[in-house]
Design a protein around this motif. Structure first.
Motif, PDB file in Angstrom:
ATOM      1  N   PRO A   1       0.836  -1.203   0.000  1.00 27.96           N
ATOM      2  CA  PRO A   1       0.000   0.000   0.000  1.00 27.96           C
ATOM      3  C   PRO A   1       0.868   1.248   0.000  1.00 27.96           C
ATOM      4  O   PRO A   1       2.039   1.201   0.377  1.00 27.96           O
ATOM      5  CB  PRO A   1      -0.784  -0.121   1.310  1.00 27.96           C
ATOM      6  CG  PRO A   1       0.068  -0.965   2.180  1.00 27.96           C
ATOM      7  CD  PRO A   1       0.808  -1.907   1.269  1.00 27.96           C
ATOM      8  N   TYR A   2       0.279   2.351  -0.451  1.00 33.47           N
ATOM      9  CA  TYR A   2       0.993   3.619  -0.413  1.00 33.47           C
ATOM     10  C   TYR A   2      -0.006   4.749  -0.160  1.00 33.47           C
ATOM     11  O   TYR A   2      -1.198   4.600  -0.414  1.00 33.47           O
ATOM     12  CB  TYR A   2       1.807   3.861  -1.693  1.00 33.47           C
ATOM     13  CG  TYR A   2       1.026   3.804  -2.974  1.00 33.47           C
ATOM     14  CD1 TYR A   2       0.391   4.939  -3.485  1.00 33.47           C
ATOM     15  CD2 TYR A   2       0.927   2.623  -3.698  1.00 33.47           C
ATOM     16  CE1 TYR A   2      -0.318   4.895  -4.672  1.00 33.47           C
ATOM     17  CE2 TYR A   2       0.221   2.568  -4.893  1.00 33.47           C
ATOM     18  CZ  TYR A   2      -0.399   3.706  -5.373  1.00 33.47           C
ATOM     19  OH  TYR A   2      -1.110   3.653  -6.539  1.00 33.47           O
ATOM     20  N   PRO A   3       0.491   5.878   0.378  1.00 34.65           N
ATOM     21  CA  PRO A   3      -0.428   6.974   0.684  1.00 34.65           C
ATOM     22  C   PRO A   3      -0.858   7.732  -0.564  1.00 34.65           C
ATOM     23  O   PRO A   3      -0.063   7.981  -1.464  1.00 34.65           O
ATOM     24  CB  PRO A   3       0.379   7.875   1.616  1.00 34.65           C
ATOM     25  CG  PRO A   3       1.792   7.522   1.398  1.00 34.65           C
ATOM     26  CD  PRO A   3       1.842   6.132   0.851  1.00 34.65           C
ATOM     27  N   VAL A   4      -2.136   8.058  -0.606  1.00 34.92           N
ATOM     28  CA  VAL A   4      -2.731   8.915  -1.630  1.00 34.92           C
ATOM     29  C   VAL A   4      -3.481   9.987  -0.861  1.00 34.92           C
ATOM     30  O   VAL A   4      -4.005   9.730   0.228  1.00 34.92           O
ATOM     31  CB  VAL A   4      -3.687   8.115  -2.535  1.00 34.92           C
ATOM     32  CG1 VAL A   4      -4.460   9.026  -3.471  1.00 34.92           C
ATOM     33  CG2 VAL A   4      -2.928   7.068  -3.336  1.00 34.92           C
ATOM     34  N   PHE A   5      -3.541  11.180  -1.407  1.00 34.41           N
ATOM     35  CA  PHE A   5      -4.182  12.282  -0.704  1.00 34.41           C
ATOM     36  C   PHE A   5      -5.414  12.769  -1.454  1.00 34.41           C
ATOM     37  O   PHE A   5      -5.449  12.779  -2.683  1.00 34.41           O
ATOM     38  CB  PHE A   5      -3.189  13.436  -0.517  1.00 34.41           C
ATOM     39  CG  PHE A   5      -2.073  13.077   0.418  1.00 34.41           C
ATOM     40  CD1 PHE A   5      -2.146  13.400   1.757  1.00 34.41           C
ATOM     41  CD2 PHE A   5      -0.966  12.382  -0.036  1.00 34.41           C
ATOM     42  CE1 PHE A   5      -1.133  13.043   2.633  1.00 34.41           C
ATOM     43  CE2 PHE A   5       0.058  12.029   0.834  1.00 34.41           C
ATOM     44  CZ  PHE A   5      -0.034  12.365   2.160  1.00 34.41           C
ATOM     45  N   ASP A   6      -6.418  13.152  -0.670  1.00 39.90           N
ATOM     46  CA  ASP A   6      -7.635  13.747  -1.202  1.00 39.90           C
ATOM     47  C   ASP A   6      -7.672  15.197  -0.732  1.00 39.90           C
ATOM     48  O   ASP A   6      -7.207  15.518   0.374  1.00 39.90           O
ATOM     49  CB  ASP A   6      -8.872  13.012  -0.669  1.00 39.90           C
ATOM     50  CG  ASP A   6      -8.939  11.582  -1.168  1.00 39.90           C
ATOM     51  OD1 ASP A   6      -8.856  11.370  -2.389  1.00 39.90           O
ATOM     52  OD2 ASP A   6      -9.073  10.676  -0.335  1.00 39.90           O
ATOM     53  N   ILE A   7      -8.233  16.054  -1.554  1.00 39.30           N
ATOM     54  CA  ILE A   7      -8.366  17.458  -1.196  1.00 39.30           C
ATOM     55  C   ILE A   7      -9.336  17.549  -0.022  1.00 39.30           C
ATOM     56  O   ILE A   7     -10.411  16.963  -0.041  1.00 39.30           O
ATOM     57  CB  ILE A   7      -8.850  18.283  -2.407  1.00 39.30           C
ATOM     58  CG1 ILE A   7      -7.792  18.211  -3.517  1.00 39.30           C
ATOM     59  CG2 ILE A   7      -9.162  19.718  -2.001  1.00 39.30           C
ATOM     60  CD1 ILE A   7      -8.252  18.729  -4.852  1.00 39.30           C
ATOM     61  N   LYS A   8      -8.906  18.261   1.012  1.00 36.01           N
ATOM     62  CA  LYS A   8      -9.726  18.399   2.224  1.00 36.01           C
ATOM     63  C   LYS A   8     -10.702  19.540   1.983  1.00 36.01           C
ATOM     64  O   LYS A   8     -10.304  20.646   1.631  1.00 36.01           O
ATOM     65  CB  LYS A   8      -8.817  18.690   3.420  1.00 36.01           C
ATOM     66  CG  LYS A   8      -9.534  18.686   4.741  1.00 36.01           C
ATOM     67  CD  LYS A   8      -8.512  18.815   5.857  1.00 36.01           C
ATOM     68  CE  LYS A   8      -9.141  18.790   7.208  1.00 36.01           C
ATOM     69  NZ  LYS A   8      -9.936  19.938   7.538  1.00 36.01           N
ATOM     70  N   GLU A   9     -11.962  19.232   2.171  1.00 34.91           N
ATOM     71  CA  GLU A   9     -12.991  20.258   1.984  1.00 34.91           C
ATOM     72  C   GLU A   9     -12.871  21.299   3.092  1.00 34.91           C
ATOM     73  O   GLU A   9     -12.589  20.965   4.239  1.00 34.91           O
ATOM     74  CB  GLU A   9     -14.380  19.611   2.039  1.00 34.91           C
ATOM     75  CG  GLU A   9     -14.619  18.626   0.904  1.00 34.91           C
ATOM     76  CD  GLU A   9     -14.528  19.249  -0.477  1.00 34.91           C
ATOM     77  OE1 GLU A   9     -14.962  20.406  -0.650  1.00 34.91           O
ATOM     78  OE2 GLU A   9     -14.011  18.588  -1.386  1.00 34.91           O
ATOM     79  N   PRO A  10     -13.109  22.560   2.765  1.00 34.24           N
ATOM     80  CA  PRO A  10     -13.066  23.579   3.802  1.00 34.24           C
ATOM     81  C   PRO A  10     -14.154  23.313   4.855  1.00 34.24           C
ATOM     82  O   PRO A  10     -15.216  22.807   4.522  1.00 34.24           O
ATOM     83  CB  PRO A  10     -13.328  24.888   3.070  1.00 34.24           C
ATOM     84  CG  PRO A  10     -13.449  24.569   1.626  1.00 34.24           C
ATOM     85  CD  PRO A  10     -13.388  23.083   1.458  1.00 34.24           C
ATOM     86  N   ALA A  11     -13.866  23.660   6.107  1.00 31.13           N
ATOM     87  CA  ALA A  11     -14.827  23.430   7.189  1.00 31.13           C
ATOM     88  C   ALA A  11     -16.020  24.345   7.069  1.00 31.13           C
ATOM     89  O   ALA A  11     -15.987  25.385   6.497  1.00 31.13           O
ATOM     90  CB  ALA A  11     -14.142  23.628   8.530  1.00 31.13           C
TER      91      ALA A  11
END
Length: 122
Positions: free
Chosen positions: A112-122
């Motif tokens: 496995p490896y890390p993938v990132f998702d865009i964090k929605e603004p709060a």
């Protein structure tokens, strides 16, 4: 006598469980990544494993355009815990964007490896 588990094997084991881990060197009071046997600069063999929240900020973005394949991005992420790693971001990343890690498990059975998702603004 059994061989101790390598730092890379420990890292992959945690990613398999969906967690991003890094090492911490108490001598230099700094995060260590990628996983190592000895602390860089200190030679400390007693590195601590710590769990990352998986939140970070995009530091740099490169878009790769391979011939006869889909384009993809290669991104440097500054994690909140003080280390940087290379990965990719789903969507259209931009410098300064906040992102959240998830572990990707390749269909070919690779590690496995890390993938990132865009964090929605709060």
């Amino acid at each position: 006598m059994t061989q101790p588990e390598s730092p890379l094997a420990i890292y992959h084991r945690h990613l398999s469980a969906g967690h991003l881990v890094y090492q911490y060197d108490a001598r230099t009071e700094s995060a260590v990544f990628p996983p190592r046997v000895l602390g860089p600069g200190s030679g400390n063999p007693a590195l601590e494993w710590r769990l990352s929240a998986g939140l970070g900020t995009v530091h740099a973005v490169t878009v790769v355009h391979p011939r006869d394949q889909d384009t993809y991005n290669v991104v440097l992420i500054d994690l909140d815990e003080g280390f940087r790693l290379m990965g990719r971001v789903e969507g259209r990343p931009a410098i300064g964007m906040r992102v959240r890690m998830r572990a990707h498990r390749p269909p070919d059975g690779g590690p496995p490896y890390p993938v990132f998702d865009i964090k929605e603004p709060a």
